[in-house]
Design a protein around this motif. Structure first.
Motif, short mmCIF file in Angstrom:
data_model
loop_
_atom_site.label_atom_id
_atom_site.label_comp_id
_atom_site.label_asym_id
_atom_site.label_seq_id
_atom_site.Cartn_x
_atom_site.Cartn_y
_atom_site.Cartn_z
N ASP A 1 0.81 -1.21 0.00
CA ASP A 1 0.00 0.00 0.00
C ASP A 1 0.85 1.26 0.00
OD1 ASP A 1 0.99 -0.57 2.49
OD2 ASP A 1 -0.80 0.11 3.58
N GLU A 2 2.19 1.11 -0.07
CA GLU A 2 3.08 2.26 -0.09
C GLU A 2 3.88 2.36 -1.40
OE1 GLU A 2 4.23 2.77 4.61
OE2 GLU A 2 5.48 1.49 3.34
N VAL A 3 4.14 1.22 -2.03
CA VAL A 3 4.97 1.19 -3.23
C VAL A 3 4.10 1.37 -4.46
CG1 VAL A 3 6.60 -0.17 -4.60
CG2 VAL A 3 6.65 -0.28 -2.09
N VAL A 4 4.51 2.25 -5.35
CA VAL A 4 3.78 2.52 -6.59
C VAL A 4 4.12 1.45 -7.63
CG1 VAL A 4 3.39 4.22 -8.43
CG2 VAL A 4 3.78 4.99 -6.09
N VAL A 5 3.12 1.00 -8.38
CA VAL A 5 3.33 -0.02 -9.40
C VAL A 5 4.32 0.47 -10.46
CG1 VAL A 5 2.21 -1.44 -11.17
CG2 VAL A 5 1.01 -0.94 -9.05
N ALA A 6 4.25 1.74 -10.81
CA ALA A 6 5.16 2.29 -11.81
C ALA A 6 6.62 2.16 -11.38
CB ALA A 6 4.82 3.75 -12.09
N ASP A 7 6.89 2.32 -10.07
CA ASP A 7 8.26 2.16 -9.58
C ASP A 7 8.73 0.72 -9.71
OD1 ASP A 7 8.39 4.81 -8.96
OD2 ASP A 7 7.99 4.56 -6.82
N VAL A 8 7.84 -0.22 -9.49
CA VAL A 8 8.19 -1.64 -9.63
C VAL A 8 8.53 -1.96 -11.09
CG1 VAL A 8 7.30 -4.00 -9.44
CG2 VAL A 8 6.82 -2.33 -7.64
N LEU A 9 7.71 -1.47 -12.01
CA LEU A 9 7.97 -1.72 -13.43
C LEU A 9 9.27 -1.04 -13.87
CD1 LEU A 9 4.36 -1.28 -14.87
CD2 LEU A 9 5.66 -3.40 -14.75
N LEU A 10 9.52 0.17 -13.39
CA LEU A 10 10.74 0.88 -13.74
C LEU A 10 11.96 0.15 -13.20
CD1 LEU A 10 12.15 3.37 -14.90
CD2 LEU A 10 11.72 4.53 -12.74
N PHE A 11 11.89 -0.35 -11.98
CA PHE A 11 13.00 -1.10 -11.38
C PHE A 11 13.28 -2.38 -12.17
CE2 PHE A 11 14.46 -4.22 -8.15
CZ PHE A 11 15.66 -3.62 -7.82
N TYR A 12 12.23 -3.03 -12.59
CA TYR A 12 12.37 -4.26 -13.38
C TYR A 12 12.99 -3.96 -14.75
CZ TYR A 12 10.97 -8.68 -15.59
OH TYR A 12 10.96 -9.90 -16.25
N ALA A 13 12.56 -2.86 -15.37
CA ALA A 13 13.05 -2.51 -16.70
C ALA A 13 14.53 -2.12 -16.69
CB ALA A 13 12.21 -1.38 -17.28
N MET B 1 5.31 -2.46 -21.05
CA MET B 1 5.17 -1.42 -20.02
C MET B 1 4.23 -0.30 -20.44
SD MET B 1 8.97 -0.89 -18.39
CE MET B 1 8.40 0.62 -17.57
N ILE B 2 4.16 0.00 -21.73
CA ILE B 2 3.35 1.14 -22.19
C ILE B 2 1.87 0.96 -21.82
CG2 ILE B 2 2.58 2.41 -24.22
CD1 ILE B 2 5.31 1.84 -25.47
N PRO B 3 1.20 -0.17 -22.18
CA PRO B 3 -0.19 -0.32 -21.76
C PRO B 3 -0.33 -0.58 -20.26
CG PRO B 3 0.56 -2.29 -22.92
CD PRO B 3 1.63 -1.27 -23.07
N LEU B 4 0.65 -1.26 -19.65
CA LEU B 4 0.56 -1.52 -18.21
C LEU B 4 0.57 -0.21 -17.42
CD1 LEU B 4 2.94 -4.60 -17.81
CD2 LEU B 4 0.46 -4.57 -17.47
N LEU B 5 1.43 0.72 -17.81
CA LEU B 5 1.50 2.00 -17.11
C LEU B 5 0.25 2.84 -17.35
CD1 LEU B 5 5.24 2.98 -17.68
CD2 LEU B 5 4.15 2.30 -15.53
N GLU B 6 -0.38 2.64 -18.50
CA GLU B 6 -1.61 3.38 -18.79
C GLU B 6 -2.73 3.00 -17.82
OE1 GLU B 6 -4.68 4.07 -22.55
OE2 GLU B 6 -2.64 3.31 -22.91
N PHE B 7 -2.71 1.73 -17.36
CA PHE B 7 -3.77 1.27 -16.46
C PHE B 7 -3.29 1.23 -15.00
CE2 PHE B 7 -6.25 -2.03 -14.28
CZ PHE B 7 -7.54 -1.67 -14.62
N PHE B 8 -2.07 0.74 -14.77
CA PHE B 8 -1.57 0.58 -13.40
C PHE B 8 -0.61 1.69 -13.00
CE2 PHE B 8 -2.56 -3.82 -14.68
CZ PHE B 8 -3.33 -4.22 -13.60
N GLY B 9 -0.47 2.75 -13.82
CA GLY B 9 0.50 3.79 -13.55
C GLY B 9 0.19 4.61 -12.31
N PRO C 1 -0.97 7.30 -9.68
CA PRO C 1 -0.45 7.02 -8.33
C PRO C 1 -0.89 5.67 -7.76
CG PRO C 1 -2.42 8.35 -8.16
CD PRO C 1 -2.24 8.06 -9.64
N LYS C 2 -1.25 4.71 -8.60
CA LYS C 2 -1.78 3.43 -8.10
C LYS C 2 -0.68 2.62 -7.44
CE LYS C 2 -5.42 3.37 -11.57
NZ LYS C 2 -5.93 2.78 -12.82
N LYS C 3 -1.02 2.07 -6.27
CA LYS C 3 -0.08 1.30 -5.48
C LYS C 3 -0.18 -0.19 -5.82
CE LYS C 3 1.09 4.91 -2.92
NZ LYS C 3 0.17 5.93 -3.44
N CYS C 4 0.78 -0.97 -5.32
CA CYS C 4 0.79 -2.41 -5.58
C CYS C 4 -0.42 -3.11 -4.98
CB CYS C 4 2.07 -3.03 -5.02
SG CYS C 4 3.57 -2.52 -5.89
#
Length: 376
Positions: free
Chosen positions: A65-77, A94-102, A104-107
């Motif tokens: 509930d604290e980590v942003v999904v976009a940060d996880v994808l960026l770290f993986y990339a 990542m492009i469509p994933l960030l469009e939906f899970f970007g 400020p959405k958290k994990c």
């Protein structure tokens, strides 16, 4: 009143007397990507790398509930993708994933409901530039799952975050008969039916009506007789190299992996060149310079238009894709009674998959069960 910032974005800068160029607008700063108007994909990759360098993930205590999904994808990339066989796929996903899970959405937002909604919206065309199949959306969610698992393994997340994937598509069972394979090769050579029997409507006369595509015919024959995958066939060279496989005619061995290339789940073991294919390969070596599937002296990147034309001239449906050639090779070997372990080693496919997908083609399939009804 100051105008609201539009954030970091890609913009096509028109220049008088010079070609247009894609730039990155970041507030009052403008950074050139060096990509022309026709190279939008490269500009997208430049934007991703720019954001990666600028943004620093905020992990805090590592709770979902604290980590942003976009940060996880960026770290993986940035940390994992460069070591993979196909890092570009991570960028595409990542492009469509960030469009939906970007942001400020958290994990914690990733659950069964959100994953199913992503698949539904992606298939309806609400996410991305166009609608895709559920299987494609599922592969994108697999990238998200891998990113979340990688973050947990690297101790950026304190607990794993599961991803709900759509049901797997049924395994393809399409394979070519001998006559269909011959028609496909003929279609690649520009040969099509010119006369039909009035009663049966079967072709009785054939002729070359179109310009031949010899590289497509070579691609089809290699796929049928070696069971190699699409990409491996296209990268075949005549000489040892580091970017793809090569053909050793001194020892009649087909190497499907380049020197130094890492082995992946899509195994590409070296195999002896089949006797039916060897005379063709020797002739191709005399008339080509780089590799068997070359066009005007250069290896092609993708076999699409030429294969589609050959399929159309052969009268086959769209279910016949380049991957069907591998299915056909395995099916033919199973029908001839080749041992399963030998089929698996030759095709680079696990014995479990061979039994599960192709086992019913083998003449010994469940033979013990049928014999139980004999005798008293």
């Amino acid at each position: 009143m100051p105008r609201k910032s539009m954030g970091v974005r890609k913009y096509l800068r028109k220049r008088e007397g010079r070609p247009s160029v894609w730039v990155i607008l970041d507030g009052g700063n403008e950074v050139s990507t060096g990509c022309g108007e026709d190279d939008s994909a490269a500009a997208d990759r430049f934007l991703e790398s720019y954001l990666a360098e600028k943004h620093k993930p905020q992990w805090r205590s590592g709770g979902p509930d604290e980590v942003v999904v976009a940060d996880v994808l960026l770290f993986y990339a940035t940390e994992k993708a460069p070591t993979m066989a196909h890092p570009e796929l991570v960028g595409f996903h990542m492009i469509p994933l960030l469009e939906f899970f970007g942001a400020p959405k958290k994990c914690s937002f990733v659950d069964g409901t959100s994953c199913r909604q992503y698949v539904k919206d992606r298939a309806a065309g609400k996410i991305g530039k166009r609608a895709v199949k559920e299987a494609t959306a599922g592969r994108e969610l697999e990238t998200l799952s891998s990113a979340l698992n990688f973050a947990f393994k690297e101790k950026k997340l304190i607990i794993p975050v599961p991803v709900t994937l759509p049901p797997k598509a049924l395994a393809r069972e399409r394979w070519l008969t001998r006559s269909e394979a011959a028609a496909l090769v003929a279609g690649a050579l520009g040969i099509t039916a010119t006369a039909f029997d009035i009663e049966t409507r079967k072709p009785i006369k054939w002729g070359r009506m179109f310009r031949p595509s010899y590289h497509v015919a070579r691609f089809i024959l290699i796929g049928l007789y070696s069971g190699s995958r699409h990409e491996a066939i296209l990268k075949l060279h005549w000489l040892l190299n580091t970017s793809g496989g090569w053909i050793d005619l001194s020892h009649n061995i087909l190497y499907r992996r380049g020197q130094g290339e890492r082995e992946t789940n899509k195994r590409r073991p070296p195999v002896p060149i089949p006797e039916n294919l060897l005379p063709h390969v020797r002739r191709w070596r005399r008339i080509t310079s780089v590799g068997p599937v070359e066009y005007h002296g250069r290896l092609i990147a993708k076999e699409r238009k030429g294969f589609a034309r050959a399929r159309e001239l052969a009268g086959l449906g769209e279910d016949v894709t380049p991957h069907v050639l591998k299915h056909t090779c395995i099916t033919w070997m199973m029908q001839r009674g080749v041992p399963i372990w030998e089929v698996a080693g030759f095709s680079g496919t696990s014995e479990n998959i061979i039994r599960k997908v192709y086992g019913h083609h083998h003449p010994d399939h469940l033979s013990a069960a049928t014999k139980r009804f004999h005798g008293r």
